[in-house]
Design an enzyme around this catalytic site. Sequence first.
Site, PDB file in Angstrom:
ATOM      1  N   ASP A  57       0.835  -1.203   0.000  1.00 31.01           N
ATOM      2  CA  ASP A  57       0.000   0.000   0.000  1.00 31.01           C
ATOM      3  C   ASP A  57       0.869   1.253   0.000  1.00 31.01           C
ATOM      4  O   ASP A  57       1.876   1.301  -0.716  1.00 31.01           O
ATOM      5  CB  ASP A  57      -0.931  -0.032   1.218  1.00 31.01           C
ATOM      6  CG  ASP A  57      -2.251   0.655   0.976  1.00 31.01           C
ATOM      7  OD1 ASP A  57      -2.257   1.893   0.922  1.00 31.01           O
ATOM      8  OD2 ASP A  57      -3.276  -0.044   0.852  1.00 31.01           O
ATOM      9  N   HIS A  98      -3.443   5.792   3.715  1.00 28.14           N
ATOM     10  CA  HIS A  98      -4.225   4.643   3.273  1.00 28.14           C
ATOM     11  C   HIS A  98      -3.695   3.327   3.840  1.00 28.14           C
ATOM     12  O   HIS A  98      -4.452   2.477   4.329  1.00 28.14           O
ATOM     13  CB  HIS A  98      -4.243   4.611   1.741  1.00 28.14           C
ATOM     14  CG  HIS A  98      -5.253   3.691   1.149  1.00 28.14           C
ATOM     15  ND1 HIS A  98      -4.943   2.411   0.743  1.00 28.14           N
ATOM     16  CD2 HIS A  98      -6.569   3.864   0.869  1.00 28.14           C
ATOM     17  CE1 HIS A  98      -6.017   1.834   0.233  1.00 28.14           C
ATOM     18  NE2 HIS A  98      -7.026   2.694   0.304  1.00 28.14           N
ATOM     19  N   SER A 242     -11.595  -0.611   0.058  1.00 34.18           N
ATOM     20  CA  SER A 242     -10.236  -0.693   0.607  1.00 34.18           C
ATOM     21  C   SER A 242     -10.239  -1.089   2.069  1.00 34.18           C
ATOM     22  O   SER A 242      -9.300  -1.742   2.551  1.00 34.18           O
ATOM     23  CB  SER A 242      -9.533   0.662   0.477  1.00 34.18           C
ATOM     24  OG  SER A 242      -9.180   0.935  -0.844  1.00 34.18           O
TER      25      SER A 242
END
Length: 307
Positions: A57, A98, A242
């Site tokens: 990520d 994220h 996600s």
Amino acid sequence: MGATGETTAATRPGQGLTWSLRGRGPEDVPVLGDPGPPGGHPAGPATGRGVRVCVVDSGVERDHPLVGEPAASWVVVKDAESGEITVEPTTTGDTCGHGTACAGIIRRTAPECEIHSVRVLGERFSGTGDILMAGLRWAVEQRFDVVNLSLSTTRTRFAQELHALADSAYFARTVIVASAHNTPVESFPWRFASVISVGSHQEDDPALHLYNPEPPVEFFGPGQNVTVPWLGGRTIRTTGNSFATPYVAGLCARLLSAHPRMTAFQLKNALYLSAANVRHEPSAPHPSLSDPHPSTAAGDTRDDSED
């Protein structure tokens, strides 16, 4: 194309298994298996202990109170002049939040698992298909137990290579848990059957997952308006596939901590059996099971259509 009856060195005793088993019997290829958890729920303590999870990520913030220090962190780097791509250790943490969010959900779900980070995204969630490929390939080569990939690419030129990589991971018992795109577009690798693909549901229960009877998305996890760790030690509320994906990755880590010999297809079955919308009814014998049929084993026929 070689004849179907020829014997090759690769299928002789002592050699690797390929397309057939010759000169050996069951006693020559013993497998120590695990029947898996009854009903898909792990037996005994299942905290993720001993399971290595890799988050491919944007990186993971170091020392976030809801994540803790990653076991190790790497970054995928592309040389501007030569175009060479390498994977290198890093201490830079997270570029956009994220990856930290995904790692936090995994930590919350499987609190004792070992979290590793491979950074393939830059600031503003930017990234390229070749960097993603390199990071995912490296993670598979390290034989992590679970790889969380809350990313996908719409570039079809990467589809074939990603498909081959996903299959390699599957056969090597590295489970890739991949997020479906948030919009109805073709993207990869979540579209492949060799990964565990995840979308999000809007149920209030944060510990609930569902099976999708109409794949290619196989499972739905909590990903709507969820609280996740973010940069600066903060938390935010956010929505997206996600954030459903690391919940399912965490479930896989919990299952593997209690049943470490489970295969990828057993994990899928456990997730299916434990899904909140799967009903379990007493099984009845199928009529065809009591009706013998002629053998159609692969060894009984020969197809020379490609000779």
